[in-house]
Design a protein around this motif. Structure first.
Motif, PDB file in Angstrom:
ATOM      1  N   LEU B 139       0.833  -1.195   0.000  1.00  0.00           N
ATOM      2  CA  LEU B 139       0.000   0.000   0.000  1.00  0.00           C
ATOM      3  C   LEU B 139       0.874   1.254   0.000  1.00  0.00           C
ATOM      4  CD1 LEU B 139      -2.810   1.175   0.101  1.00  0.00           C
ATOM      5  CD2 LEU B 139      -2.791   0.989   2.579  1.00  0.00           C
ATOM      6  N   ILE B 140       1.878   1.242   0.835  1.00  0.00           N
ATOM      7  CA  ILE B 140       2.792   2.379   0.892  1.00  0.00           C
ATOM      8  C   ILE B 140       3.456   2.604  -0.462  1.00  0.00           C
ATOM      9  CG2 ILE B 140       4.988   3.190   1.844  1.00  0.00           C
ATOM     10  CD1 ILE B 140       4.203   1.892   4.467  1.00  0.00           C
ATOM     11  N   ALA B 141       3.937   1.514  -1.024  1.00  0.00           N
ATOM     12  CA  ALA B 141       4.602   1.637  -2.327  1.00  0.00           C
ATOM     13  C   ALA B 141       3.651   2.237  -3.348  1.00  0.00           C
ATOM     14  CB  ALA B 141       5.089   0.269  -2.783  1.00  0.00           C
ATOM     15  N   LEU B 143       0.923   4.044  -2.899  1.00  0.00           N
ATOM     16  CA  LEU B 143       0.526   5.411  -2.616  1.00  0.00           C
ATOM     17  C   LEU B 143       1.655   6.388  -2.910  1.00  0.00           C
ATOM     18  CD1 LEU B 143      -2.234   5.019  -1.831  1.00  0.00           C
ATOM     19  CD2 LEU B 143      -1.591   4.885   0.562  1.00  0.00           C
ATOM     20  N   THR B 144       2.867   5.934  -2.711  1.00  0.00           N
ATOM     21  CA  THR B 144       4.013   6.820  -2.821  1.00  0.00           C
ATOM     22  C   THR B 144       4.594   6.837  -4.209  1.00  0.00           C
ATOM     23  OG1 THR B 144       4.580   6.162  -0.587  1.00  0.00           O
ATOM     24  CG2 THR B 144       6.229   7.356  -1.819  1.00  0.00           C
ATOM     25  N   LEU B 145       4.738   5.647  -4.772  1.00  0.00           N
ATOM     26  CA  LEU B 145       5.497   5.511  -6.007  1.00  0.00           C
ATOM     27  C   LEU B 145       4.658   5.719  -7.250  1.00  0.00           C
ATOM     28  CD1 LEU B 145       7.941   5.093  -4.541  1.00  0.00           C
ATOM     29  CD2 LEU B 145       7.723   2.639  -4.788  1.00  0.00           C
TER      30      LEU B 145
END
Lengths: 223, 223
Positions: B139-141, B143-145
DNA sequence: CGTTCGCTTGAGGCCGTTCAAGCGACGTGG
DNA sequence: CCACGTCGCTTGAACGGCCTCAAGCGAACG
């Protein structure tokens, strides 16, 4: 450094009996990695749990275009790749040593067998994972809900709390800090300048002095 | 619905012995929540683990300004607030029922005692947490990438894989999808229109037909 | 039939990105 | 000891994705 010493700082294994420790030693492998080397890569099948003996390791996710997001930086005594233990797939992240590091790796199946005999260790393991879950949860919130300046302010204040001093070193390259904050180096640079112009901080190299604590705190809330 | 039935679909407790089940039942509390009600809030002290019997629950993080990021949507049989068990603080997220839901809550200390007698349950618990860790990592990847269109394309293709069909329902309000993708409703709307204009999909209401699988896949890579 | 709700569409603006150039610190080799 | 390259950082300029504000629209519902 010997496993015995590494284990002293370790959350997971810190109060193992000497016999257990000997067992643990049998199934763990000690390796050293130079700066920039990768203990494991996110597209590799995950078959081990890792513990950092000394040094420092960054866990990152990277995209097809080479962009990177820093997920966590591991400190000595901490374990990483804990998710690897319980699902048969690849590592979810890539580990990169940011300094010369001693890393212990423990084969998944063997560790599982080891753990299943020791309920205390299971509980600690769950505790470690729970803390990680919290960390990731707030990381998501930060990255999604806030602006770069808010994240930067939060980082500075966390440093302040950790060191207990208003002056400290960033502890990493600004490039890395940028990645941790999920932004580009240029943007970090501009935000640091902004804080400096506003007399919130002073900065020389990677050395920071907080001049206006309240001012910084306002920035955290202020989206 | 009775706990017995809920447990059948449950990952954690699915193959408990009848006696254990009886024990579990003693320490669990059954409650129902209407749409929009909150089983717990992120600023409350965490003292229970939850299991969803039926219905649907969203876990969100919200900021001071009322912005929300959807972290996870819980399906029947799944447990949530697992991090609560192992660190004495507040819940890391807020739970919101998105439909009438039956929720079982189990007191933290009691469950810990229950678990410590059953190593199989510990292992499953860790498995559940490991899966969550993976989920949050990616999820972080995401949302960020990635961009919104890339996240949207990924969502559509995941739906396609889940249902095995090129036509399906979004399964949630577009507003909620927007939150899940970490964006505003308007932006989602525009991106859906864009995909439609490019003949990648057809959409009517919340009903989607994928017209160009390869085209969509390209969007995932393409930043 | 009017209101509410969810969605769409437009306009404007900001934050952060990317590309580029420049600068000081540092180390290495001539 | 100086020249040169590299490295990390800063700064400028331009672009663009996404957000916000605002208006409008159809569908559902009382």
């Amino acid at each position: 450094m010997h496993l015995k010493d590494a284990v002293k700082n370790s959350f997971l294994f810190s109060d193992l009996s000497p016999e257990s420790l000997a067992d643990l030693e049998k199934i763990s492998i000690r390796r050293t990695f130079g700066k920039g080397e990768m203990p494991f890569h996110e597209d590799e099948p995950a078959n081990s749990l890792f513990m950092l003996g000394s040094g420092s390791v960054n866990l990152v996710k990277s995209s097809a275009e080479g962009k990177e997001q820093l997920i966590r930086t591991v400190k000595p005594g901490e374990i990483f790749a804990e998710a690897a233990l319980f699902s048969g797939e690849n590592y979810p992240v890539t580990a990169i040593a940011t300094a010369k590091s001693i890393v212990y790796s423990i084969n998944k199946e063997k560790l599982l067998k080891f753990i299943s005999k020791k309920p205390e260790v299971s509980l600690k393991m769950m505790g470690a994972m729970a803390r990680l879950l919290r960390h990731l949860n707030s990381l998501i919130a930060d990255l999604t809900l806030g602006s770069v300046s808010s994240r930067l302010a939060k980082f500075l204040l966390t440093k302040y709390n950790e060191t207990g001093s208003k002056s400290f070193d960033l502890g990493m390259k600004k490039q890395d800090l940028a990645k941790k904050l999920g932004t580009a180096g240029e943007t970090l640079s501009r935000n640091l300048s902004k804080f400096k112009d506003l007399s919130l901080i002073d900065i020389k190299g990677s050395y920071v002095v907080i001049k206006d604590l309240k001012g910084l705190k306002k920035y955290i809330e202020k989206e």
